[in-house]
Design a protein around this motif. Structure first.
Motif, PDB file in Angstrom:
ATOM      1  N   GLU A 292       0.814  -1.214   0.000  1.00  0.00           N
ATOM      2  CA  GLU A 292       0.000   0.000   0.000  1.00  0.00           C
ATOM      3  C   GLU A 292       0.853   1.271   0.000  1.00  0.00           C
ATOM      4  O   GLU A 292       0.320   2.383   0.095  1.00  0.00           O
ATOM      5  CB  GLU A 292      -0.933   0.016   1.204  1.00  0.00           C
ATOM      6  CG  GLU A 292      -0.266   0.156   2.560  1.00  0.00           C
ATOM      7  CD  GLU A 292       0.197  -1.171   3.145  1.00  0.00           C
ATOM      8  OE1 GLU A 292       0.579  -1.185   4.335  1.00  0.00           O
ATOM      9  OE2 GLU A 292       0.189  -2.180   2.415  1.00  0.00           O
ATOM     10  N   ALA A 293       2.154   1.146  -0.130  1.00  0.00           N
ATOM     11  CA  ALA A 293       3.042   2.308  -0.094  1.00  0.00           C
ATOM     12  C   ALA A 293       2.767   3.248  -1.267  1.00  0.00           C
ATOM     13  O   ALA A 293       2.358   2.825  -2.352  1.00  0.00           O
ATOM     14  CB  ALA A 293       4.499   1.870  -0.111  1.00  0.00           C
ATOM     15  N   ILE A 294       3.008   4.536  -1.025  1.00  0.00           N
ATOM     16  CA  ILE A 294       2.830   5.578  -2.042  1.00  0.00           C
ATOM     17  C   ILE A 294       4.200   6.158  -2.388  1.00  0.00           C
ATOM     18  O   ILE A 294       4.999   6.453  -1.500  1.00  0.00           O
ATOM     19  CB  ILE A 294       1.921   6.701  -1.515  1.00  0.00           C
ATOM     20  CG1 ILE A 294       0.543   6.143  -1.131  1.00  0.00           C
ATOM     21  CG2 ILE A 294       1.773   7.825  -2.541  1.00  0.00           C
ATOM     22  CD1 ILE A 294      -0.279   7.108  -0.301  1.00  0.00           C
ATOM     23  N   ILE A 295       4.451   6.316  -3.684  1.00  0.00           N
ATOM     24  CA  ILE A 295       5.699   6.910  -4.154  1.00  0.00           C
ATOM     25  C   ILE A 295       5.370   8.252  -4.783  1.00  0.00           C
ATOM     26  O   ILE A 295       4.615   8.324  -5.747  1.00  0.00           O
ATOM     27  CB  ILE A 295       6.413   6.013  -5.186  1.00  0.00           C
ATOM     28  CG1 ILE A 295       6.474   4.558  -4.697  1.00  0.00           C
ATOM     29  CG2 ILE A 295       7.804   6.563  -5.482  1.00  0.00           C
ATOM     30  CD1 ILE A 295       7.240   4.364  -3.406  1.00  0.00           C
ATOM     31  N   TYR A 296       5.958   9.317  -4.258  1.00  0.00           N
ATOM     32  CA  TYR A 296       5.639  10.692  -4.658  1.00  0.00           C
ATOM     33  C   TYR A 296       6.940  11.354  -5.111  1.00  0.00           C
ATOM     34  O   TYR A 296       7.839  11.586  -4.313  1.00  0.00           O
ATOM     35  CB  TYR A 296       5.050  11.421  -3.460  1.00  0.00           C
ATOM     36  CG  TYR A 296       4.365  12.752  -3.705  1.00  0.00           C
ATOM     37  CD1 TYR A 296       4.595  13.524  -4.835  1.00  0.00           C
ATOM     38  CD2 TYR A 296       3.486  13.263  -2.744  1.00  0.00           C
ATOM     39  CE1 TYR A 296       3.960  14.747  -5.020  1.00  0.00           C
ATOM     40  CE2 TYR A 296       2.843  14.490  -2.919  1.00  0.00           C
ATOM     41  CZ  TYR A 296       3.097  15.225  -4.059  1.00  0.00           C
ATOM     42  OH  TYR A 296       2.465  16.442  -4.230  1.00  0.00           O
ATOM     43  N   ASP A 297       7.033  11.653  -6.405  1.00  0.00           N
ATOM     44  CA  ASP A 297       8.232  12.276  -6.960  1.00  0.00           C
ATOM     45  C   ASP A 297       7.867  13.685  -7.415  1.00  0.00           C
ATOM     46  O   ASP A 297       7.028  13.857  -8.301  1.00  0.00           O
ATOM     47  CB  ASP A 297       8.749  11.462  -8.151  1.00  0.00           C
ATOM     48  CG  ASP A 297      10.180  11.826  -8.538  1.00  0.00           C
ATOM     49  OD1 ASP A 297      10.611  12.948  -8.222  1.00  0.00           O
ATOM     50  OD2 ASP A 297      10.850  10.984  -9.155  1.00  0.00           O
ATOM     51  N   ILE A 298       8.496  14.713  -6.820  1.00  0.00           N
ATOM     52  CA  ILE A 298       8.122  16.083  -7.174  1.00  0.00           C
ATOM     53  C   ILE A 298       8.781  16.552  -8.471  1.00  0.00           C
ATOM     54  O   ILE A 298       8.472  17.641  -8.960  1.00  0.00           O
ATOM     55  CB  ILE A 298       8.412  17.079  -6.032  1.00  0.00           C
ATOM     56  CG1 ILE A 298       9.911  17.307  -5.850  1.00  0.00           C
ATOM     57  CG2 ILE A 298       7.761  16.629  -4.735  1.00  0.00           C
ATOM     58  CD1 ILE A 298      10.222  18.501  -4.964  1.00  0.00           C
ATOM     59  N   VAL A 299       9.671  15.749  -9.049  1.00  0.00           N
ATOM     60  CA  VAL A 299      10.232  16.073 -10.366  1.00  0.00           C
ATOM     61  C   VAL A 299       9.110  16.011 -11.401  1.00  0.00           C
ATOM     62  O   VAL A 299       8.268  15.113 -11.366  1.00  0.00           O
ATOM     63  CB  VAL A 299      11.354  15.080 -10.737  1.00  0.00           C
ATOM     64  CG1 VAL A 299      11.763  15.238 -12.195  1.00  0.00           C
ATOM     65  CG2 VAL A 299      12.560  15.271  -9.817  1.00  0.00           C
ATOM     66  N   TYR A 300       9.100  16.964 -12.337  1.00  0.00           N
ATOM     67  CA  TYR A 300       8.065  16.947 -13.374  1.00  0.00           C
ATOM     68  C   TYR A 300       8.632  17.049 -14.786  1.00  0.00           C
ATOM     69  O   TYR A 300       7.884  17.171 -15.746  1.00  0.00           O
ATOM     70  CB  TYR A 300       7.038  18.065 -13.139  1.00  0.00           C
ATOM     71  CG  TYR A 300       7.614  19.456 -13.101  1.00  0.00           C
ATOM     72  CD1 TYR A 300       7.840  20.173 -14.271  1.00  0.00           C
ATOM     73  CD2 TYR A 300       7.929  20.063 -11.891  1.00  0.00           C
ATOM     74  CE1 TYR A 300       8.367  21.449 -14.250  1.00  0.00           C
ATOM     75  CE2 TYR A 300       8.452  21.336 -11.858  1.00  0.00           C
ATOM     76  CZ  TYR A 300       8.671  22.029 -13.038  1.00  0.00           C
ATOM     77  OH  TYR A 300       9.200  23.296 -13.001  1.00  0.00           O
ATOM     78  N   ALA A 301       9.957  17.040 -14.918  1.00  0.00           N
ATOM     79  CA  ALA A 301      10.573  17.062 -16.242  1.00  0.00           C
ATOM     80  C   ALA A 301      11.737  16.068 -16.244  1.00  0.00           C
ATOM     81  O   ALA A 301      12.836  16.429 -15.836  1.00  0.00           O
ATOM     82  CB  ALA A 301      11.060  18.461 -16.591  1.00  0.00           C
ATOM     83  N   PRO A 302      11.494  14.799 -16.612  1.00  0.00           N
ATOM     84  CA  PRO A 302      10.264  14.253 -17.200  1.00  0.00           C
ATOM     85  C   PRO A 302       9.214  13.941 -16.132  1.00  0.00           C
ATOM     86  O   PRO A 302       9.540  13.825 -14.943  1.00  0.00           O
ATOM     87  CB  PRO A 302      10.746  12.969 -17.860  1.00  0.00           C
ATOM     88  CG  PRO A 302      11.851  12.504 -16.964  1.00  0.00           C
ATOM     89  CD  PRO A 302      12.546  13.771 -16.513  1.00  0.00           C
TER      90      PRO A 302
END
Length: 270
Positions: free
Chosen positions: A207-217
């Motif tokens: 149930e872990a969530i992976i959140y990456d604030i990079v948006y390019a790419p």
């Protein structure tokens, strides 16, 4: 006709998608104004600020790397961000007075997590820079019980936990991940032109969530790996759009038309 304008400043800045977001909202609302991006090197911040303070058309700026911490002594701090967060990502003019600083990264980061039960759970955060400061405050606000920071400078990370009053631990940047409920990448790793971030995710709960604030790419190696394991993922547009909405109100005095988020995301990913 010369229009009122706001901007995003940083170094580098060419990758920024903030002008797309703000100009999309301005067009939707029929507001006659502009939003642009401006390259401001680390040693040019004070000169840039002096120029903008003399410009009656300037409505404010978003700040990105490396200015979120460097701006603190140059502006007023009505929200006490210097001590509570240690970083600002928005400044707005106030006539003859110094501009005031604000931080929408906290609410922008937390927005997609607000309906997820994370109180009392654990998180791991990559990085201990300006973005990490806002993220840690957001995690504290939503009730995360323990945060592990993975960072090249372990002393800096320990200092950040102590400064923000957060219970946690520090590990080297590429140490194995603990079995946490939430993993956040607040570094530039995975961004175009930088090395990827490829931690071993096999020890995380399903149930872990992976959140990456990079948006390019938008689809970083971290998110691709997480999705391949069936983990829930959150991309960098979540925080980018969320923090921009607060800035838009401060710059232009209008609520961002968030009912067009689907259309905006399509534009940003085209």
């Amino acid at each position: 006709m010369t229009l009122p304008y706001a901007e995003v400043i940083g170094d580098p800045i060419a990758h920024s998608k903030s002008p797309i977001i703000h100009n999309f909202w301005l067009k939707k609302l029929g507001i006659k104004a502009d939003y642009r991006k401006t390259l401001v090197p680390p040693d040019g911040l004070e000169i840039w600020l002096d120029e903008r303070r003399a410009d009656p058309l300037w409505r404010g700026a978003n700040l990105t790397i490396p200015h979120k911490e460097k701006i603190l002594p140059l502006v007023d701090d009505p929200e006490g961000l210097a001590t509570s967060v240690g970083a600002m990502n928005i400044i707005v003019p106030h006539g003859a007075k110094r501009p005031s600083g604000h931080n929408s990264d906290i609410s922008g980061f937390a927005e997609p997590l607000n309906n997820i039960m994370l109180k009392g759970k654990t998180a791991a955060v990559y990085g201990a820079g300006g973005a990490a400061r806002a993220i840690l405050v957001a995690l504290r606000n939503i009730g995360i019980a323990h945060v592990t920071i993975l960072n090249r400078s372990e002393d800096r990370a320990w200092g950040l936990l102590k400064e923000l009053g957060i219970k946690g631990n520090v590990l080297p940047l590429f140490a194995p991940l603990p079995a946490v409920a939430l993993v956040v990448n607040s570094t530039a790793l995975g961004m175009a032109g930088y090395d990827p971030l490829n931690p071993d995710l096999s020890g995380l709960p399903s149930e872990a969530i992976i959140y990456d604030i990079v948006y390019a790419p938008l689809e970083t190696a971290l998110l691709v790996e997480a999705a391949g394991r069936g983990l829930r993922t959150l991309d960098g547009l979540n925080m980018l759009i969320g923090q921009a909405a607060t800035a838009f109100m401060l710059f232009f005095g209008a609520e961002a038309p968030r009912d067009h988020d689907f259309e905006l995301r399509a534009l940003l990913t085209a």
